[in-house]
Design a protein around this motif. Structure first.
Motif, PDB file in Angstrom:
ATOM      1  N   GLU A 150       0.530  -1.396   0.112  1.00  0.00           N
ATOM      2  CA  GLU A 150      -0.406  -0.086   0.080  1.00  0.00           C
ATOM      3  C   GLU A 150       0.918   1.186  -0.077  1.00  0.00           C
ATOM      4  O   GLU A 150       0.120   2.212  -0.730  1.00  0.00           O
ATOM      5  CB  GLU A 150      -0.966   0.080   1.610  1.00  0.00           C
ATOM      6  N   SER A 151       1.869   1.130   1.054  1.00  0.00           N
ATOM      7  CA  SER A 151       3.085   2.665   0.974  1.00  0.00           C
ATOM      8  C   SER A 151       3.524   2.773  -0.506  1.00  0.00           C
ATOM      9  O   SER A 151       3.479   4.128  -1.339  1.00  0.00           O
ATOM     10  CB  SER A 151       4.052   2.149   2.037  1.00  0.00           C
ATOM     11  N   ARG A 152       3.698   1.484  -1.722  1.00  0.00           N
ATOM     12  CA  ARG A 152       4.669   1.210  -2.429  1.00  0.00           C
ATOM     13  C   ARG A 152       3.623   1.778  -3.794  1.00  0.00           C
ATOM     14  O   ARG A 152       3.496   2.568  -4.659  1.00  0.00           O
ATOM     15  CB  ARG A 152       5.182   0.030  -2.826  1.00  0.00           C
ATOM     16  N   GLN A 153       2.503   1.118  -3.490  1.00  0.00           N
ATOM     17  CA  GLN A 153       0.863   2.242  -4.264  1.00  0.00           C
ATOM     18  C   GLN A 153       1.288   3.809  -4.093  1.00  0.00           C
ATOM     19  O   GLN A 153       0.584   4.244  -5.131  1.00  0.00           O
ATOM     20  CB  GLN A 153       0.525   0.933  -4.077  1.00  0.00           C
ATOM     21  N   ILE A 158       1.438   9.041  -6.334  1.00  0.00           N
ATOM     22  CA  ILE A 158       2.550   9.997  -5.907  1.00  0.00           C
ATOM     23  C   ILE A 158       3.367  10.802  -7.163  1.00  0.00           C
ATOM     24  O   ILE A 158       3.701  12.028  -7.932  1.00  0.00           O
ATOM     25  CB  ILE A 158       2.962  10.343  -4.738  1.00  0.00           C
ATOM     26  N   VAL A 159       4.194   9.761  -7.607  1.00  0.00           N
ATOM     27  CA  VAL A 159       5.154   9.574  -9.037  1.00  0.00           C
ATOM     28  C   VAL A 159       4.879   9.856  -9.566  1.00  0.00           C
ATOM     29  O   VAL A 159       4.760  11.055 -10.995  1.00  0.00           O
ATOM     30  CB  VAL A 159       6.144   8.392  -9.005  1.00  0.00           C
ATOM     31  N   ILE A 160       3.430   9.084 -10.389  1.00  0.00           N
ATOM     32  CA  ILE A 160       3.206   9.080 -11.969  1.00  0.00           C
ATOM     33  C   ILE A 160       1.649  10.908 -11.470  1.00  0.00           C
ATOM     34  O   ILE A 160       2.396  11.221 -12.544  1.00  0.00           O
ATOM     35  CB  ILE A 160       1.926   8.050 -12.205  1.00  0.00           C
ATOM     36  N   VAL A 161       1.692  11.779 -10.902  1.00  0.00           N
ATOM     37  CA  VAL A 161       0.495  12.463 -10.680  1.00  0.00           C
ATOM     38  C   VAL A 161       1.791  13.262 -11.023  1.00  0.00           C
ATOM     39  O   VAL A 161       1.763  14.409 -11.133  1.00  0.00           O
ATOM     40  CB  VAL A 161       0.334  12.391  -9.378  1.00  0.00           C
ATOM     41  N   LEU A 162       2.347  13.553 -10.241  1.00  0.00           N
ATOM     42  CA  LEU A 162       3.875  14.211 -10.339  1.00  0.00           C
ATOM     43  C   LEU A 162       4.966  14.506 -11.370  1.00  0.00           C
ATOM     44  O   LEU A 162       4.850  15.315 -12.165  1.00  0.00           O
ATOM     45  CB  LEU A 162       5.016  14.404  -9.239  1.00  0.00           C
ATOM     46  N   THR A 163       4.194  13.125 -12.005  1.00  0.00           N
ATOM     47  CA  THR A 163       5.002  13.586 -13.424  1.00  0.00           C
ATOM     48  C   THR A 163       4.304  14.421 -14.144  1.00  0.00           C
ATOM     49  O   THR A 163       4.856  14.250 -15.722  1.00  0.00           O
ATOM     50  CB  THR A 163       5.372  11.835 -14.427  1.00  0.00           C
ATOM     51  N   PHE A 164       2.887  13.201 -14.795  1.00  0.00           N
ATOM     52  CA  PHE A 164       1.872  13.681 -15.509  1.00  0.00           C
ATOM     53  C   PHE A 164       1.507  15.260 -15.446  1.00  0.00           C
ATOM     54  O   PHE A 164       1.553  16.717 -16.366  1.00  0.00           O
ATOM     55  CB  PHE A 164       0.418  13.272 -15.389  1.00  0.00           C
ATOM     56  N   SER A 165       1.805  16.124 -13.224  1.00  0.00           N
ATOM     57  CA  SER A 165       1.842  17.412 -13.729  1.00  0.00           C
ATOM     58  C   SER A 165       2.966  18.049 -13.796  1.00  0.00           C
ATOM     59  O   SER A 165       2.833  19.329 -14.593  1.00  0.00           O
ATOM     60  CB  SER A 165       1.165  17.637 -12.380  1.00  0.00           C
ATOM     61  N   SER A 166       4.236  17.688 -13.989  1.00  0.00           N
ATOM     62  CA  SER A 166       5.406  17.934 -14.275  1.00  0.00           C
ATOM     63  C   SER A 166       5.398  17.726 -16.384  1.00  0.00           C
ATOM     64  O   SER A 166       5.692  18.905 -16.729  1.00  0.00           O
ATOM     65  CB  SER A 166       6.755  17.103 -14.222  1.00  0.00           C
ATOM     66  N   ILE A 167       4.893  17.357 -16.671  1.00  0.00           N
ATOM     67  CA  ILE A 167       4.625  17.411 -18.404  1.00  0.00           C
ATOM     68  C   ILE A 167       3.448  18.091 -18.342  1.00  0.00           C
ATOM     69  O   ILE A 167       3.908  19.115 -19.894  1.00  0.00           O
ATOM     70  CB  ILE A 167       4.358  15.918 -18.698  1.00  0.00           C
ATOM     71  N   LEU A 168       2.314  18.141 -17.858  1.00  0.00           N
ATOM     72  CA  LEU A 168       1.631  19.339 -17.885  1.00  0.00           C
ATOM     73  C   LEU A 168       1.511  20.312 -17.929  1.00  0.00           C
ATOM     74  O   LEU A 168       1.680  21.623 -18.690  1.00  0.00           O
ATOM     75  CB  LEU A 168       0.372  19.085 -17.531  1.00  0.00           C
TER      76      LEU A 168
END
Length: 179
Positions: A150-153, A158-168
Motif C-alpha cells: 500500500e505504501s509503494r502503491q 504520487i510519482v505518476i501524478v507528479l510526472t503528469f503534472s510536470s509534463i503538463l
C-alpha cells in the motif's frame, strides 16, 4: 476418526476382558464345588475309619486282623482322597493365580494404552500449537507485505501524478513561450 477407532478398540478389549473373567470365575466356582464335595466325602470316610477303630469283633472283645485291615484300608482310602484334594487345590490356586496374573496384565495394558493415548494427545496439541504459531507468523508477514504494498502503491501514484503534472507544466510553459 482416530479417536473413534481407539475408543472402539478399547471397548472391544474391555468386552473380551469381562468375558474372560466370567469364564475364569465359572471354572473357579466349579473347581471349588468339586473340592468341597471331595472334602465332604473325606469327612464321611474319616467317620467310617473312626467307627472301624472302635469295632472289636474278636474273642474277649479284642480287635482282629480283619478289623485292623479294614481300618487300614479306610485310612489308605482317606490318604488317596487327600492326595486328590491336594491336586484339585493346586488346580484351584492355578486358576486364581492365572486370574490375578491376567488381571494384572489387563491393568498394565490399560495403563500402557492410556499412556499412549496421552502421548498422542500431547503430540497433537504440540502440533496444533506449532501450526497456530506458524499461522500467526504468516498473518503478520502478510500484514507487513500489505502495508508495504500500500505504501509503494501510494508512492507510485504520487510519482505518476507528479510526472503528469510536470509534463503538463512543461507543456503549458512551452505554449506560453510560443505565444
Amino acid at each position: 476418526m482416530k479417536r473413534l477407532f481407539s475408543l472402539t478398540a478399547l471397548l472391544l478389549f474391555a468386552a473380551c476382558v469381562f468375558a474372560q473373567v466370567k469364564t475364569d470365575s465359572a471354572a473357579y466356582s466349579t473347581q471349588r464345588a468339586k473340592i468341597n464335595a471331595m472334602l465332604a466325602a473325606r469327612k464321611v470316610k474319616f467317620s467310617q475309619y473312626d467307627t472301624s477303630l472302635t469295632k472289636r469283633s474278636g474273642i474277649f472283645h479284642m480287635q482282629t486282623k480283619g478289623d485292623i485291615r479294614k481300618s487300614n484300608d479306610i485310612l489308605m482310602d482317606i490318604v488317596g482322597t487327600d492326595d486328590e484334594i491336594f491336586i484339585e487345590l493346586k488346580k484351584l490356586f492355578d486358576y486364581r493365580t492365572s486370574q490375578l496374573n491376567y488381571t494384572n496384565y489387563q491393568k498394565k495394558q490399560v495403563e500402557s494404552n492410556a499412556k499412549e493415548v496421552e502421548k498422542t494427545r500431547i503430540a497433537f496439541m504440540t502440533t496444533i500449537n506449532r501450526l497456530r504459531e506458524q499461522n500467526d507468523d504468516l498473518k503478520a508477514t502478510l500484514a507487513k507485505q500489505k502495508a508495504g504494498y500500500e505504501s509503494r502503491q501510494k508512492l507510485y501514484i504520487i510519482v505518476i501524478v507528479l510526472t503528469f503534472s510536470s509534463i503538463l507544466a512543461l507543456a503549458f510553459t512551452k505554449r506560453k513561450r510560443k505565444a
